[in-house]
Write a protein that holds these residues in place. Structure first.
Motif, PDB file in Angstrom:
ATOM      1  N   ALA A  63       0.830  -1.207   0.000  1.00 38.90           N
ATOM      2  CA  ALA A  63       0.000   0.000   0.000  1.00 38.90           C
ATOM      3  C   ALA A  63       0.865   1.257   0.000  1.00 38.90           C
ATOM      4  N   LYS A  64       1.975   1.195   0.731  1.00 38.75           N
ATOM      5  CA  LYS A  64       2.901   2.330   0.807  1.00 38.75           C
ATOM      6  C   LYS A  64       3.453   2.681  -0.570  1.00 38.75           C
ATOM      7  N   MET A  65       3.859   1.683  -1.330  1.00 37.18           N
ATOM      8  CA  MET A  65       4.435   1.942  -2.639  1.00 37.18           C
ATOM      9  C   MET A  65       3.385   2.443  -3.623  1.00 37.18           C
ATOM     10  N   ILE A  66       2.143   1.999  -3.458  1.00 30.23           N
ATOM     11  CA  ILE A  66       1.067   2.458  -4.344  1.00 30.23           C
ATOM     12  C   ILE A  66       0.857   3.960  -4.208  1.00 30.23           C
ATOM     13  N   ILE A  67       0.769   4.455  -2.979  1.00 25.06           N
ATOM     14  CA  ILE A  67       0.502   5.882  -2.787  1.00 25.06           C
ATOM     15  C   ILE A  67       1.688   6.733  -3.238  1.00 25.06           C
ATOM     16  N   VAL A  68       2.914   6.236  -3.044  1.00 28.56           N
ATOM     17  CA  VAL A  68       4.097   6.971  -3.516  1.00 28.56           C
ATOM     18  C   VAL A  68       4.053   7.114  -5.037  1.00 28.56           C
ATOM     19  N   ILE A  69       3.726   6.020  -5.729  1.00 28.75           N
ATOM     20  CA  ILE A  69       3.657   6.054  -7.200  1.00 28.75           C
ATOM     21  C   ILE A  69       2.545   6.990  -7.671  1.00 28.75           C
ATOM     22  N   ILE A  70       1.388   6.954  -6.991  1.00 24.71           N
ATOM     23  CA  ILE A  70       0.260   7.821  -7.368  1.00 24.71           C
ATOM     24  C   ILE A  70       0.657   9.295  -7.284  1.00 24.71           C
ATOM     25  N   ILE A  71       1.305   9.682  -6.180  1.00 19.85           N
ATOM     26  CA  ILE A  71       1.681  11.089  -5.990  1.00 19.85           C
ATOM     27  C   ILE A  71       2.731  11.519  -7.008  1.00 19.85           C
ATOM     28  N   ILE A  72       3.749  10.679  -7.236  1.00 21.84           N
ATOM     29  CA  ILE A  72       4.821  11.042  -8.170  1.00 21.84           C
ATOM     30  C   ILE A  72       4.283  11.164  -9.594  1.00 21.84           C
ATOM     31  N   VAL A  73       3.508  10.179 -10.036  1.00 22.35           N
ATOM     32  CA  VAL A  73       2.971  10.205 -11.408  1.00 22.35           C
ATOM     33  C   VAL A  73       2.050  11.415 -11.597  1.00 22.35           C
ATOM     34  N   SER A  74       1.215  11.722 -10.602  1.00 22.05           N
ATOM     35  CA  SER A  74       0.335  12.887 -10.696  1.00 22.05           C
ATOM     36  C   SER A  74       1.148  14.174 -10.836  1.00 22.05           C
ATOM     37  N   GLY A  75       2.229  14.283 -10.064  1.00 25.68           N
ATOM     38  CA  GLY A  75       3.073  15.467 -10.150  1.00 25.68           C
ATOM     39  C   GLY A  75       3.747  15.607 -11.502  1.00 25.68           C
ATOM     40  N   ILE A  76       4.235  14.493 -12.062  1.00 30.35           N
ATOM     41  CA  ILE A  76       4.878  14.532 -13.385  1.00 30.35           C
ATOM     42  C   ILE A  76       3.884  14.974 -14.452  1.00 30.35           C
ATOM     43  N   VAL A  77       2.649  14.458 -14.377  1.00 31.81           N
ATOM     44  CA  VAL A  77       1.609  14.850 -15.340  1.00 31.81           C
ATOM     45  C   VAL A  77       1.321  16.346 -15.243  1.00 31.81           C
ATOM     46  N   LEU A  78       1.215  16.873 -14.012  1.00 29.71           N
ATOM     47  CA  LEU A  78       0.941  18.296 -13.814  1.00 29.71           C
ATOM     48  C   LEU A  78       2.083  19.163 -14.335  1.00 29.71           C
TER      49      LEU A  78
END
Length: 499
Positions: free
Chosen positions: A195-210
């Motif tokens: 679960a920890k790695m999932i949320i880290v990936i979600i935040i990083i990918v969202s930031g890259i898209v923005l």
């Protein structure tokens, strides 16, 4: 601790020489390492995964606001996050040389013992058991409570009484789980790590898209309004380094790695910079949707991020951050409970703390003690105060341990050093450690630092009375208490666990 290793310990002599207790536990370490090899494939990839999984926890969801508050602007904030990663890497390389030079259990204890003798080593174990480990547990559970309660108080901060009650409940539940079953605690840890790695990936990918969409306005004039003072920088480092805490445990993977003298330094050189990149990218992601002022006003930074980016699925962020923080707390309890157990078994704390549950084969008294001390820490303290208190105490011994490496370059030249780092690295880490310890005392003195130093030095009284002179009257007082606790918790010494 598994059933097989307990049975192999049956009949061992627990008598120890003065000041030599923790480092003489080599048979147990060997058994644990054999068990670990069943779960950890001995490869470079395994070492990197262990580093990343150990370090990434609650810190990256709690520390960004405090680092920014002390840095004052986006540019210095991101610089400090990167600098903390560099310092963690250099410190881990120093510990890698120590761990392959002195292959004994007990963390920093045997290194301090070899370099300086039993008194600094005992003060380390004393401080770890009563200050650093329980305060770390308390910080993580308070972080969990903040994120778990934030969705129920939109637009305002959750009441402190709610946060502290929820944190206490988390400590109690984790303590019960670890006291009842090693398997259950391990399964829970694996699930929460994912679960920890999932949320880290979600935040990083969202930031890259923005960023790709041009959301860069918050990075303009990124060094404007920055705070340049030794005190503020040190406090920013305290909070940043809290997120990297765990780098000092990396030398424990030596026995599990294939070709450790090559793969251990490579795991450190690859793993910690990988964590550093993740941390910097997560902070960049935060700044793509929040100004510095908005981030400082947020009670839970990742929750605010999720509300602005993932709506209507924003509930995912606090849920998975809560999973991540509770996973970190569970892992901390799992390992630190064993530290209390070892100290009790070797006579550094009450003997009952070394006892094992007859039915469940867990060090239940040690885990319960650890949870009880952690609850005491959450009552008067908040996260920032506890982090400063923890970091001040822990960097005293990090610096002393790295200084031990320098000392042994001259006093223990005969020791084999499979990994030998340039002397400038431990010198630099030692100097930074001195700065981290002295700067807040000189620039902004607080009573908390004095209390911490006095508590560490109070270990000298304990050492002289109960370890050096071995007074018997405390045993006479504790004997009836031990007997009643044995009956209540159904625990016995490890060597008496039935087959």
């Amino acid at each position: 601790m598994g059933e097989e290793s307990l049975r192999k310990r049956k009949g061992e002599d627990n008598g120890q020489e003065d000041g030599q207790s923790i480092q003489s536990d080599e048979p147990q370490t060997t058994n644990l390492q054999k068990q670990a090899k069943l779960f950890l494939p001995p490869s470079l990839i395994s070492g990197i995964c262990m580093i990343v999984g150990t370090i990434i926890g609650s810190g990256i969801f709690v520390s960004p606001k405090s680092v920014l508050a002390n840095a004052g602007a986006v540019g210095p904030c991101l610089t400090i996050w990167a600098a903390c990663g560099v310092l963690a890497t250099l410190g881990a390389l120093c510990f890698a040389e120590l761990g392959t030079m002195i292959t004994k259990s007990g963390g920093e204890y045997p290194y301090l013992m070899e370099a300086f003798g039993p008194i600094p080593a005992f003060l380390f174990s004393w401080t770890s058991l009563i200050v650093t480990k329980p305060s770390s547990f308390a910080i993580i559970c308070l972080s969990f409570a903040e994120y778990a309660s934030a969705p129920f108080y939109p637009g305002c901060d959750p009441p402190q009484v709610v946060i502290k009650c929820l944190a206490a409940a988390a400590i109690v539940i984790i303590t019960i789980v670890n006291s009842l079953s090693v398997k259950l605690a391990s399964y829970l840890q694996n699930l929460l790590t994912a679960a920890k790695m999932i949320i880290v990936i979600i935040i990083i990918v969202s930031g890259i898209v923005l960023l790709a969409q041009g959301k860069t306005e918050n990075f303009e004039d990124s060094f404007k309004d920055s705070k340049i003072s030794i005190s503020s920088i040190v406090l920013a480092f305290y909070n940043g380094l809290w997120a990297y805490d765990g780098w000092n445990q990396l030398n424990y993977i030596t026995e599990e790695l294939k070709n450790p003298y090559r793969n251990l330094p490579l795991s450190i050189i690859i793993g910690i910079p990988l964590v550093t990149v993740c941390y910097v990218l997560i902070n960049i992601s935060y700044f793509t949707v929040m100004t510095s002022t908005e981030l400082l006003q947020s009670q839970a930074v990742a929750v605010t991020f999720g509300d602005r980016i993932l709506y209507p699925a924003s509930w995912i962020v606090p849920l998975f951050v809560a999973f991540s923080t509770i996973g970190s707390a569970n892992g901390t309890c799992f390992t630190a409970g064993r530290l209390v157990y070892v100290a009790g078994r070797e006579g550094h704390m009450l003997k009952v703390l070394s006892y094992i549950s007859v039915k469940r084969l867990t060090p239940a008294p040690a885990i319960i003690f650890y949870g009880a001390v952690a609850i005491i820490y959450i009552i008067p303290g908040d996260i920032d105060t506890l982090i400063n208190y923890f970091s001040f105490a822990v960097w005293i011994f990090y610096g002393l341990t790295v200084f031990a490496l320098i000392v042994m370059r001259f006093t223990r030249k005969e020791l084999k050093r499979p990994i030998r780092i340039p002397i400038i690295i431990p010198v630099l880490v030692t100097l930074v450690s001195i700065l981290l310890v002295l700067a807040p005392i000189i620039s902004t003195p607080e009573l908390a630092y004095l209390y911490c130093v006095l508590f560490i030095l109070s270990g000298l009284i304990v050492y002289v009375l109960f370890v050096h002179f071995k007074f018997n009257w405390p045993q006479k007082i504790s004997k009836p208490i031990t007997m009643h606790l044995q009956m209540l918790l159904e625990v016995v010494p490890a060597e008496d666990v039935p087959e």
